[in-house]
Design an enzyme around this catalytic site. Sequence first.
Site, PDB file in Angstrom:
ATOM      1  N   ASP A   1      -9.698   0.289   1.585  1.00 14.87           N
ATOM      2  CA  ASP A   1      -9.122   0.768   0.295  1.00 14.87           C
ATOM      3  C   ASP A   1     -10.492   0.656  -0.709  1.00 14.87           C
ATOM      4  OD1 ASP A   1      -6.318   1.954   0.493  1.00 14.87           O
ATOM      5  OD2 ASP A   1      -6.213   0.467  -0.318  1.00 14.87           O
TER       6      ASP A   1
ATOM      7  N   ASP B   1       1.023  -1.113  -0.274  1.00  4.50           N
ATOM      8  CA  ASP B   1      -0.536  -0.132  -0.057  1.00  4.50           C
ATOM      9  C   ASP B   1       1.174   0.980   0.388  1.00  4.50           C
ATOM     10  OD1 ASP B   1      -2.105   1.042  -0.113  1.00  4.50           O
ATOM     11  OD2 ASP B   1      -2.277   1.498   2.181  1.00  4.50           O
TER      12      ASP B   1
ATOM     13  N   THR C   1      -3.178   5.654  -3.921  1.00  7.54           N
ATOM     14  CA  THR C   1      -2.029   6.197  -3.205  1.00  7.54           C
ATOM     15  C   THR C   1      -0.846   6.479  -4.044  1.00  7.54           C
ATOM     16  OG1 THR C   1      -2.259   5.007  -1.740  1.00  7.54           O
ATOM     17  CG2 THR C   1      -2.667   6.926  -0.927  1.00  7.54           C
ATOM     18  N   THR C   2      -0.715   5.043  -4.764  1.00 11.64           N
ATOM     19  CA  THR C   2       0.558   4.841  -5.701  1.00 11.64           C
ATOM     20  C   THR C   2       0.690   5.507  -6.479  1.00 11.64           C
ATOM     21  OG1 THR C   2       0.369   1.900  -3.967  1.00 11.64           O
ATOM     22  CG2 THR C   2       2.084   2.267  -6.318  1.00 11.64           C
TER      23      THR C   2
END
Length: 548
Positions: free
Chosen positions: A391, A60, A93-94
């Site tokens: 998520d 994550d 987020t990545t």
Amino acid sequence: MQAPVIVMNTNMERESGRKAQLSNIQAAKTIADVIRTCLGPRAMLKMLLDPMGGIVMTNDGNAILREVEVAHPAAKSMIELARTQDEEVGDGTTSVIILAGEVLASALPFLERSIHPITIIRAFKQALEDALEIVTDISVPVNIGNRDEMMRLIKSSIGTKFVSQWSDLMCGIAFDAVKTVHMEVDGKREVDIKRYARVEKIPGGEIEESHVLNGVMVNKDVTHPKMRRRIENPRIILLDCPLEYKKGESQTNVEVVDESHWARLLEIEEDQVKEMCEHIIKLQPDLVFTEKGVSDLAQHYLMKANITAIRRVRKTDNNRIARATGATIVNRVEDLKDTDVGTRCGLFEVRKIGDEYFTYLVDCKDAKACTILLRGPSKDVLNEVERNLQDAMCVARNVMFEPRLSPGGGATEMALAVRLSEKAKSISGIEQWPYKALAESLEVIPRTLVQNCGGNAIKVLTQLRAKHANGEHTWGIDGTSGKIVDMREYGVWEPQAVKSQTIKTAVESACLLLRVDDIVSGVSRRQEGGGGAPAQAPEDMPDDGAER
């Protein structure tokens, strides 16, 4: 991984102009490279060691960057991006870090050719506006009432994560939890998963045993062993005050001369506690929860009235119980009314799991709060499952607010890249080139997906570009095999809110870092272990002839 710290001593060391911009771009690329292998279903895990010796294994992006320590200010700014993305939409987020790193890298050739950063930023901002319009254009509406459609969508968010092998179970849990806490207040939707959907992790058992409770579970047992541990359709009272003798303020002095005085004091204490309990007993509840303590005497009176008491409940748990059972939290027992009693709970039960007792309030009618019970072999596994589940719940929540979907698997980014490249041809002047560079940098998402599963990036991206050039904007990358597939058939979709926010955050932060043309640091070298002269004002320096 630590970028160099720029230290300013009395000789005014600093980085300015081109050097500062290149340093910022280099730091951003370094952070993006750390995260790059964490994109897609073939993502690699990172093992992070914290200062206390604990380990976190996750892919994550946000969890990784929270643990990474960097010294470069631009790198810190990049790490903030992941946090912003997580707070705002909870997913992507990545992607946002990879994209921001690539957008900054695409500006590098123009800076080297002495094009002014403001010109580059203007082109990027124009491209961002056009990109957001294109995202809306290629998105499709979704019916949030259709469970199958929603499940397919949530699957795409956790298909790249550790829990993908239990994706049906986890998607069901996420969807049910979000649907439970979903409320409409004055025509506005409210989905507060942080406060009202609590994840309770209990090591032991199998992951398949995880489920959403139609109600609340707290890690508490009854205060007295003889109190009832199972009640059907209980009447529930929630308190925010202690059921104990109220002692006087600090100035109180009591003089006890003989035994009768002491007996009278105990009698007053007993009367006060008895009066408190009578206010409660009058409403004939079956259950009393309080955030404070319950004295032995109060337990005795409540037990005689066949009332079960549970003490020292957390404030957050009490709020969830109030939402689930329809009870009102009361601050003084004297203010209790019949309307404050909660009656929506179907079953109260204390169950033992492992060595601990848990209080269940389940089968609630129209419960607007829930507890997600996660089981698993170890704490590390449970922590990772919880991160992935958060998520998934965020994705479901975003779709409820904005029920439009964009094709996943890098299809949206590729469609943007192709359309913006076409549009760049109609732009006159020097801004055409940074505009086109931003379009090309969007291809980093499909390219990374192909690279992470060991595919041939050049060959696959050429095929994908050809599809998009023909207007087939739903084609993307199958992250498992590295081949191109139609996302409509493959069934990978992402909420439009996440896509728009990712592009917006990445481009705007890249523009912000390009604006920086000076980095001045007030950190002393001695603090950083560099051993140089400390950055102190002359009057603070020791007057011993030391070099200044």
